[in-house]
Scaffold this active site. Sequence first.
Site, PDB file in Angstrom:
ATOM      1  N   GLU A  46      36.465   3.801  -9.245  1.00 29.92           N
ATOM      2  CA  GLU A  46      36.692   4.515 -10.787  1.00 29.92           C
ATOM      3  C   GLU A  46      35.960   6.229 -11.464  1.00 29.92           C
ATOM      4  O   GLU A  46      34.525   5.574 -11.018  1.00 29.92           O
ATOM      5  CB  GLU A  46      36.412   3.375 -11.869  1.00 29.92           C
ATOM      6  CG  GLU A  46      37.671   3.268 -13.470  1.00 29.92           C
ATOM      7  CD  GLU A  46      38.954   2.707 -12.977  1.00 29.92           C
ATOM      8  OE1 GLU A  46      39.631   4.904 -12.518  1.00 29.92           O
ATOM      9  OE2 GLU A  46      39.388   2.071 -12.650  1.00 29.92           O
ATOM     10  N   HIS A  47      36.727   6.279 -11.754  1.00 30.52           N
ATOM     11  CA  HIS A  47      35.760   8.058 -12.012  1.00 30.52           C
ATOM     12  C   HIS A  47      35.070   8.812 -10.449  1.00 30.52           C
ATOM     13  O   HIS A  47      34.330   9.411 -10.971  1.00 30.52           O
ATOM     14  CB  HIS A  47      34.583   7.301 -13.653  1.00 30.52           C
ATOM     15  CG  HIS A  47      35.728   7.585 -13.922  1.00 30.52           C
ATOM     16  ND1 HIS A  47      35.506   8.637 -15.622  1.00 30.52           N
ATOM     17  CD2 HIS A  47      36.154   6.384 -15.077  1.00 30.52           C
ATOM     18  CE1 HIS A  47      36.278   8.402 -16.334  1.00 30.52           C
ATOM     19  NE2 HIS A  47      36.234   7.142 -16.080  1.00 30.52           N
ATOM     20  N   ASP A  84      46.818   8.950  -9.240  1.00 29.16           N
ATOM     21  CA  ASP A  84      47.521   8.420  -9.842  1.00 29.16           C
ATOM     22  C   ASP A  84      48.528   9.318  -9.125  1.00 29.16           C
ATOM     23  O   ASP A  84      49.737   8.652  -8.908  1.00 29.16           O
ATOM     24  CB  ASP A  84      47.531   9.202 -11.888  1.00 29.16           C
ATOM     25  CG  ASP A  84      46.222   8.634 -12.090  1.00 29.16           C
ATOM     26  OD1 ASP A  84      45.728   8.206 -11.452  1.00 29.16           O
ATOM     27  OD2 ASP A  84      45.748   9.758 -13.247  1.00 29.16           O
ATOM     28  N   ALA A 102      47.625   2.945 -21.176  1.00 30.03           N
ATOM     29  CA  ALA A 102      47.082   1.928 -20.988  1.00 30.03           C
ATOM     30  C   ALA A 102      46.638   2.093 -19.988  1.00 30.03           C
ATOM     31  O   ALA A 102      45.792   1.338 -19.404  1.00 30.03           O
ATOM     32  CB  ALA A 102      48.352   1.147 -20.470  1.00 30.03           C
ATOM     33  N   GLY A 103      46.635   3.508 -19.601  1.00 28.56           N
ATOM     34  CA  GLY A 103      45.715   3.544 -18.217  1.00 28.56           C
ATOM     35  C   GLY A 103      46.336   3.237 -16.877  1.00 28.56           C
ATOM     36  O   GLY A 103      45.396   3.104 -16.191  1.00 28.56           O
ATOM     37  N   TYR A 147      35.841  12.231 -20.943  1.00 28.98           N
ATOM     38  CA  TYR A 147      36.735  11.651 -19.770  1.00 28.98           C
ATOM     39  C   TYR A 147      36.078  12.921 -19.045  1.00 28.98           C
ATOM     40  O   TYR A 147      35.085  13.181 -18.537  1.00 28.98           O
ATOM     41  CB  TYR A 147      37.860  11.878 -19.487  1.00 28.98           C
ATOM     42  CG  TYR A 147      38.733  12.131 -17.805  1.00 28.98           C
ATOM     43  CD1 TYR A 147      38.461  10.297 -17.275  1.00 28.98           C
ATOM     44  CD2 TYR A 147      38.584  12.923 -17.462  1.00 28.98           C
ATOM     45  CE1 TYR A 147      39.184  10.812 -16.134  1.00 28.98           C
ATOM     46  CE2 TYR A 147      38.822  13.167 -15.544  1.00 28.98           C
ATOM     47  CZ  TYR A 147      39.393  12.140 -15.596  1.00 28.98           C
ATOM     48  OH  TYR A 147      39.706  11.962 -13.853  1.00 28.98           O
TER      49      TYR A 147
HETATM   50  C1  GLA Z   1      42.441   8.912 -14.796  1.00 26.89           C
HETATM   51  C2  GLA Z   1      42.227   9.927 -13.804  1.00 26.89           C
HETATM   52  C3  GLA Z   1      42.183   9.645 -12.268  1.00 26.89           C
HETATM   53  C4  GLA Z   1      41.098   8.828 -12.260  1.00 26.89           C
HETATM   54  C5  GLA Z   1      40.730   8.253 -13.604  1.00 26.89           C
HETATM   55  C6  GLA Z   1      39.150   6.822 -13.403  1.00 26.89           C
HETATM   56  O1  GLA Z   1      43.384   7.750 -14.370  1.00 26.89           O
HETATM   57  O2  GLA Z   1      43.983  10.827 -14.297  1.00 26.89           O
HETATM   58  O3  GLA Z   1      42.809  10.666 -11.879  1.00 26.89           O
HETATM   59  O4  GLA Z   1      39.539   9.828 -12.533  1.00 26.89           O
HETATM   60  O5  GLA Z   1      40.658   8.263 -14.662  1.00 26.89           O
HETATM   61  O6  GLA Z   1      39.424   7.012 -12.213  1.00 26.89           O
END
Ligand code: GLA
Length: 389
Positions: free
Chosen positions: A34-35, A171, A123-124, A223
């Site tokens: 993540e990140h 994503d 929602a991520g 972010y």
């Molecule tokens: C968002 C971004 C991804 C990634 C995540 C964190 O979803 O679109 O590319 O950076 O945050 O992991």
Amino acid sequence: MSEFAESRALLRELAGPGDALVVAAPGRVNLIGEHIDYHNLPVMPIAMRRAVRIAYRPCRDSRIRAVAPGYGRREFEWTPSLAMAAPGDWENYLRAAAQAVTGKWGVGPGIDAAVTSDLPAAAGLSSSSALIVGVTLALLRARGVSATFEELMEVLPEGEHFVGTRGGGMDHAASLDSRAGCASLIGFAPLSLRPVPVPAGWAFLVAHTMTTAEKSGAAREQYNVRRAAGYTALVRLGFSDYREVLAAPDPESLAARLDAGAERDSFLHTVTEAMRVGEAVSALERGDAARFGSILNASHASLRDRLRVSTPALDRLTGDAVASGALGARLTGAGFGGCAVVLCRREDVERVRQGLVARYYAQRAGFDPDKHLILAEPGPGALHRDVTE
Ligand code: GLA
């Protein structure tokens, strides 16, 4: 009933009777990493069975017309240089897709499109990337172009910047090229995707905090701040790529050369998270669910304490998941709200669900298990689905 019945019916309302083509672009849940995609480090999400589904038809002119339940109808002329629509308007995602296609293939025929989705928004779970992926594929297929994964990845992450988000490529890659039953180990620069089978006895639940992480506004700024801090730390230490850092004998110890603060914390998160991805891949390959679970917990702690992208609701929810019998849990996606991913043994799914309902959801109004507590089965990406469904 076909999963496209609703979008096909909507398309008939929009554009009259006739044949339809269809495309489904799934959302993703990131398991680990993540990140760090924006630092070109590998990540490992799964594509979900939940998706943005589009029924569409090519047009004779270059107008793009689209409808989505709850979002209304939009129509615009596809020109080589598109301006943004009003901030927050869903038309921007349609424009982002058109702009992405223009960059590599030029303006083409427009489409009539009906868009439905069973992915919770904000929602991520990448509902917005799934929308851009789906519309991009529809625009290309409408003119007979079957673009490759690599070609699409050249334009899609960049295309999303058009709507103001500066994410990495995770994503889009997951939504495009995942395989059913597998997690996707995604590498960047150069792009790669390796399917890693998920053992049948493992189950991932996606649990929504019931707080949303709107991408526009404060969360987006936060972010970008994390991204910049990690990059500044890297440069301060005299590197230009985190992979050079990871090749050093004891990468974590390099942090001692940085002053205490956000840059050092971001550096430590990035380096340790990259190591966790490597360990998680081998735990997955060995079928070591307990180890994978503890890696998820460690990732959450790092996202909470170092990167500071968690929230009290996410901390509570992940804690409740583990207390309910999960092997591990962590926030997934950008954080600041949204969802947690929870690993449990398949035979424990009901127990964990019930525990979460009793501990977390019982005190929250509006809980809907179909939206807020989802079993995420690893599904195929948009490029691995039959286009004639
Ligand atoms: C968002 C971004 C991804 C990634 C995540 C964190 O979803 O679109 O590319 O950076 O945050 O992991």
